[in-house]
Design a protein around this motif. Structure first.
Motif, PDB file in Angstrom:
ATOM      1  N   PRO A 180       3.219 -31.897 -36.929  1.00 30.88           N
ATOM      2  CA  PRO A 180       3.257 -32.875 -35.845  1.00 30.88           C
ATOM      3  C   PRO A 180       4.661 -33.432 -35.597  1.00 30.88           C
ATOM      4  CG  PRO A 180       2.238 -33.839 -37.775  1.00 30.88           C
ATOM      5  CD  PRO A 180       2.459 -32.382 -38.076  1.00 30.88           C
ATOM      6  N   ARG A 181       5.560 -33.295 -36.576  1.00 32.95           N
ATOM      7  CA  ARG A 181       6.937 -33.770 -36.394  1.00 32.95           C
ATOM      8  C   ARG A 181       7.772 -32.800 -35.570  1.00 32.95           C
ATOM      9  NH1 ARG A 181       7.910 -34.020 -42.541  1.00 32.95           N
ATOM     10  NH2 ARG A 181       6.968 -32.040 -42.074  1.00 32.95           N
ATOM     11  N   SER A 182       7.282 -31.579 -35.404  1.00 34.09           N
ATOM     12  CA  SER A 182       7.975 -30.588 -34.581  1.00 34.09           C
ATOM     13  C   SER A 182       7.573 -30.826 -33.134  1.00 34.09           C
ATOM     14  CB  SER A 182       7.569 -29.178 -35.032  1.00 34.09           C
ATOM     15  OG  SER A 182       8.054 -28.216 -34.125  1.00 34.09           O
ATOM     16  N   THR A 183       8.456 -31.450 -32.366  1.00 29.57           N
ATOM     17  CA  THR A 183       8.108 -31.852 -31.006  1.00 29.57           C
ATOM     18  C   THR A 183       8.825 -31.025 -29.954  1.00 29.57           C
ATOM     19  OG1 THR A 183       9.804 -33.569 -31.010  1.00 29.57           O
ATOM     20  CG2 THR A 183       7.588 -34.224 -31.685  1.00 29.57           C
ATOM     21  N   ASP A 184       8.180 -30.873 -28.816  1.00 30.56           N
ATOM     22  CA  ASP A 184       8.751 -30.183 -27.666  1.00 30.56           C
ATOM     23  C   ASP A 184       9.952 -31.004 -27.189  1.00 30.56           C
ATOM     24  OD1 ASP A 184       9.355 -29.377 -25.009  1.00 30.56           O
ATOM     25  OD2 ASP A 184       7.322 -28.620 -24.746  1.00 30.56           O
ATOM     26  N   PRO A 185      11.128 -30.385 -27.120  1.00 31.73           N
ATOM     27  CA  PRO A 185      12.322 -31.139 -26.726  1.00 31.73           C
ATOM     28  C   PRO A 185      12.233 -31.745 -25.321  1.00 31.73           C
ATOM     29  CG  PRO A 185      12.893 -28.880 -27.348  1.00 31.73           C
ATOM     30  CD  PRO A 185      11.409 -29.011 -27.441  1.00 31.73           C
ATOM     31  N   SER A 186      11.476 -31.141 -24.437  1.00 32.87           N
ATOM     32  CA  SER A 186      11.416 -31.655 -23.069  1.00 32.87           C
ATOM     33  C   SER A 186      10.321 -32.696 -22.866  1.00 32.87           C
ATOM     34  CB  SER A 186      11.237 -30.508 -22.069  1.00 32.87           C
ATOM     35  OG  SER A 186      10.026 -29.831 -22.301  1.00 32.87           O
ATOM     36  N   THR A 187       9.252 -32.669 -23.673  1.00 34.87           N
ATOM     37  CA  THR A 187       8.137 -33.600 -23.457  1.00 34.87           C
ATOM     38  C   THR A 187       7.850 -34.514 -24.639  1.00 34.87           C
ATOM     39  OG1 THR A 187       6.460 -32.078 -24.314  1.00 34.87           O
ATOM     40  CG2 THR A 187       6.999 -31.911 -21.954  1.00 34.87           C
ATOM     41  N   GLY A 188       8.340 -34.172 -25.825  1.00 34.60           N
ATOM     42  CA  GLY A 188       8.039 -34.946 -27.021  1.00 34.60           C
ATOM     43  C   GLY A 188       6.667 -34.657 -27.602  1.00 34.60           C
ATOM     44  N   SER A 189       5.941 -33.691 -27.046  1.00 32.88           N
ATOM     45  CA  SER A 189       4.603 -33.336 -27.521  1.00 32.88           C
ATOM     46  C   SER A 189       4.687 -32.779 -28.945  1.00 32.88           C
ATOM     47  CB  SER A 189       3.991 -32.296 -26.579  1.00 32.88           C
ATOM     48  OG  SER A 189       2.744 -31.854 -27.067  1.00 32.88           O
ATOM     49  N   PRO A 190       3.768 -33.203 -29.840  1.00 33.81           N
ATOM     50  CA  PRO A 190       3.779 -32.689 -31.211  1.00 33.81           C
ATOM     51  C   PRO A 190       3.280 -31.244 -31.293  1.00 33.81           C
ATOM     52  CG  PRO A 190       1.879 -34.097 -30.900  1.00 33.81           C
ATOM     53  CD  PRO A 190       2.686 -34.162 -29.624  1.00 33.81           C
ATOM     54  N   PHE A 191       3.382 -30.697 -32.471  1.00 32.84           N
ATOM     55  CA  PHE A 191       2.881 -29.359 -32.802  1.00 32.84           C
ATOM     56  C   PHE A 191       3.626 -28.242 -32.068  1.00 32.84           C
ATOM     57  CE2 PHE A 191      -1.001 -32.122 -33.196  1.00 32.84           C
ATOM     58  CZ  PHE A 191      -0.983 -32.195 -34.583  1.00 32.84           C
ATOM     59  N   PHE A 192       4.874 -28.490 -31.703  1.00 36.26           N
ATOM     60  CA  PHE A 192       5.697 -27.467 -31.057  1.00 36.26           C
ATOM     61  C   PHE A 192       5.864 -26.273 -31.995  1.00 36.26           C
ATOM     62  CE2 PHE A 192       9.874 -25.968 -29.333  1.00 36.26           C
ATOM     63  CZ  PHE A 192       9.435 -25.693 -28.047  1.00 36.26           C
ATOM     64  N   SER A 193       5.685 -26.509 -33.289  1.00 38.06           N
ATOM     65  CA  SER A 193       5.810 -25.468 -34.316  1.00 38.06           C
ATOM     66  C   SER A 193       4.802 -24.340 -34.137  1.00 38.06           C
ATOM     67  CB  SER A 193       5.615 -26.090 -35.699  1.00 38.06           C
ATOM     68  OG  SER A 193       4.352 -26.748 -35.768  1.00 38.06           O
ATOM     69  N   ALA A 194       3.711 -24.578 -33.402  1.00 36.86           N
ATOM     70  CA  ALA A 194       2.676 -23.552 -33.210  1.00 36.86           C
ATOM     71  C   ALA A 194       3.090 -22.500 -32.184  1.00 36.86           C
ATOM     72  CB  ALA A 194       1.356 -24.204 -32.794  1.00 36.86           C
ATOM     73  N   GLY A 195       4.215 -22.691 -31.522  1.00 39.32           N
ATOM     74  CA  GLY A 195       4.707 -21.701 -30.569  1.00 39.32           C
ATOM     75  C   GLY A 195       3.919 -21.682 -29.270  1.00 39.32           C
ATOM     76  N   ALA A 196       4.108 -20.614 -28.529  1.00 40.02           N
ATOM     77  CA  ALA A 196       3.477 -20.423 -27.216  1.00 40.02           C
ATOM     78  C   ALA A 196       2.060 -19.871 -27.373  1.00 40.02           C
ATOM     79  CB  ALA A 196       4.327 -19.461 -26.381  1.00 40.02           C
ATOM     80  N   HIS A 197       1.401 -19.631 -26.261  1.00 40.05           N
ATOM     81  CA  HIS A 197       0.060 -19.043 -26.291  1.00 40.05           C
ATOM     82  C   HIS A 197       0.121 -17.643 -26.888  1.00 40.05           C
ATOM     83  CE1 HIS A 197      -1.611 -21.711 -22.811  1.00 40.05           C
ATOM     84  NE2 HIS A 197      -1.102 -22.408 -23.807  1.00 40.05           N
ATOM     85  N   PHE A 198      -0.834 -17.351 -27.747  1.00 42.09           N
ATOM     86  CA  PHE A 198      -0.961 -16.029 -28.365  1.00 42.09           C
ATOM     87  C   PHE A 198      -1.201 -15.000 -27.275  1.00 42.09           C
ATOM     88  CE2 PHE A 198      -3.798 -12.773 -30.245  1.00 42.09           C
ATOM     89  CZ  PHE A 198      -2.992 -12.341 -31.281  1.00 42.09           C
ATOM     90  N   ASP A 199      -0.441 -13.914 -27.305  1.00 48.93           N
ATOM     91  CA  ASP A 199      -0.604 -12.875 -26.286  1.00 48.93           C
ATOM     92  C   ASP A 199      -0.232 -11.518 -26.856  1.00 48.93           C
ATOM     93  OD1 ASP A 199      -1.306 -11.877 -23.815  1.00 48.93           O
ATOM     94  OD2 ASP A 199       0.658 -12.243 -22.922  1.00 48.93           O
ATOM     95  N   LEU A 200      -1.159 -10.591 -26.787  1.00 52.35           N
ATOM     96  CA  LEU A 200      -0.907  -9.227 -27.262  1.00 52.35           C
ATOM     97  C   LEU A 200      -0.203  -8.386 -26.208  1.00 52.35           C
ATOM     98  CD1 LEU A 200      -4.330  -8.674 -29.023  1.00 52.35           C
ATOM     99  CD2 LEU A 200      -2.101  -9.036 -30.119  1.00 52.35           C
ATOM    100  N   GLY A 201      -0.161  -8.884 -24.973  1.00 50.47           N
ATOM    101  CA  GLY A 201       0.503  -8.161 -23.886  1.00 50.47           C
ATOM    102  C   GLY A 201       1.669  -8.969 -23.360  1.00 50.47           C
ATOM    103  N   SER A 202       1.860  -8.880 -22.076  1.00 53.27           N
ATOM    104  CA  SER A 202       2.960  -9.626 -21.463  1.00 53.27           C
ATOM    105  C   SER A 202       2.463 -10.345 -20.214  1.00 53.27           C
ATOM    106  CB  SER A 202       4.118  -8.684 -21.130  1.00 53.27           C
ATOM    107  OG  SER A 202       3.675  -7.663 -20.248  1.00 53.27           O
TER     108      SER A 202
END
Length: 187
Positions: free
Chosen positions: A75-97
């Motif tokens: 939760p301490r890993s925050t999105d630099p632009s919004t301050g939202s926590p859990f930035f550590s979880a990365g983007a949406h999981f995607d097997l394609g593009s």
């Protein structure tokens, strides 16, 4: 007719074990580290994964609900632009593009009742449970807002004058900040 030999029984036992047996789980926590729910993933019908979630103590309404690329819920890993926590979880999981709502980890919105509870079960053919256990794992994220599924008609224009969904909507469905996260673990 099913065979009664040992091989037939072993194959039937394996199929029975795969159907309905929990293959993965997650404890979902808010930014304060309090447990707000659980997730269970099972092998469904051939080629599908069954996802079951139960939550409590969340704000009422629809929430974006997605599998994310990294199995880290800091939760301490925050999105630099919004301050939202859990930035550590990365983007949406995607097997394609693909773009949102066609990422492999894009799931139906989670509806939370006025009493703060929500339950949902869905099935997907976009990923197999085992595909979530790559080198850095995966996490489940519940977002603060509803997911518009990037359904922005061309008659609407963004601040840049461009018609249809903007880049943010194509990444996240405008689901807003991350309010809960759970590391997906093998059972």
């Amino acid at each position: 007719m099913l065979g009664t030999g040992t091989a037939g029984l072993a194959a039937a036992g394996t199929a029975d074990a795969m159907l309905g047996q929990s293959a993965a789980k997650a404890v979902i926590k808010n930014a304060d580290g309090e447990s707000v729910g659980s997730l269970r993933l099972e092998h469904g019908d051939p080629g599908t994964s069954k996802i079951t979630v139960a939550v409590s103590g969340l704000p009422a309404g629809y929430h974006g609900f997605h599998v994310h690329t990294k199995g880290v819920c800091d939760p301490r890993s925050t999105d630099p632009s919004t301050g939202s926590p859990f930035f550590s979880a990365g983007a949406h999981f995607d097997l394609g593009s693909g773009t949102h709502p066609d990422h492999s980890g894009d799931l139906p919105a989670l509806l939370v009742s006025r009493d703060g509870t929500g339950n949902a079960t869905t099935a997907t053919d976009r990923f197999g449970v085992n595909q979530l256990f790559d080198g850095d794992g995966s996490a489940i994220i519940i977002h603060a807002g509803r997911d518009n599924q990037a359904n922005i008609p061309d008659r609407y224009r963004g601040m840049d004058g461009k018609a249809g969904p903007d880049d943010e909507s194509l990444k996240t469905g405008d689901s807003g900040g991350r309010i809960a996260c759970g590391v997906i673990e093998e059972r």
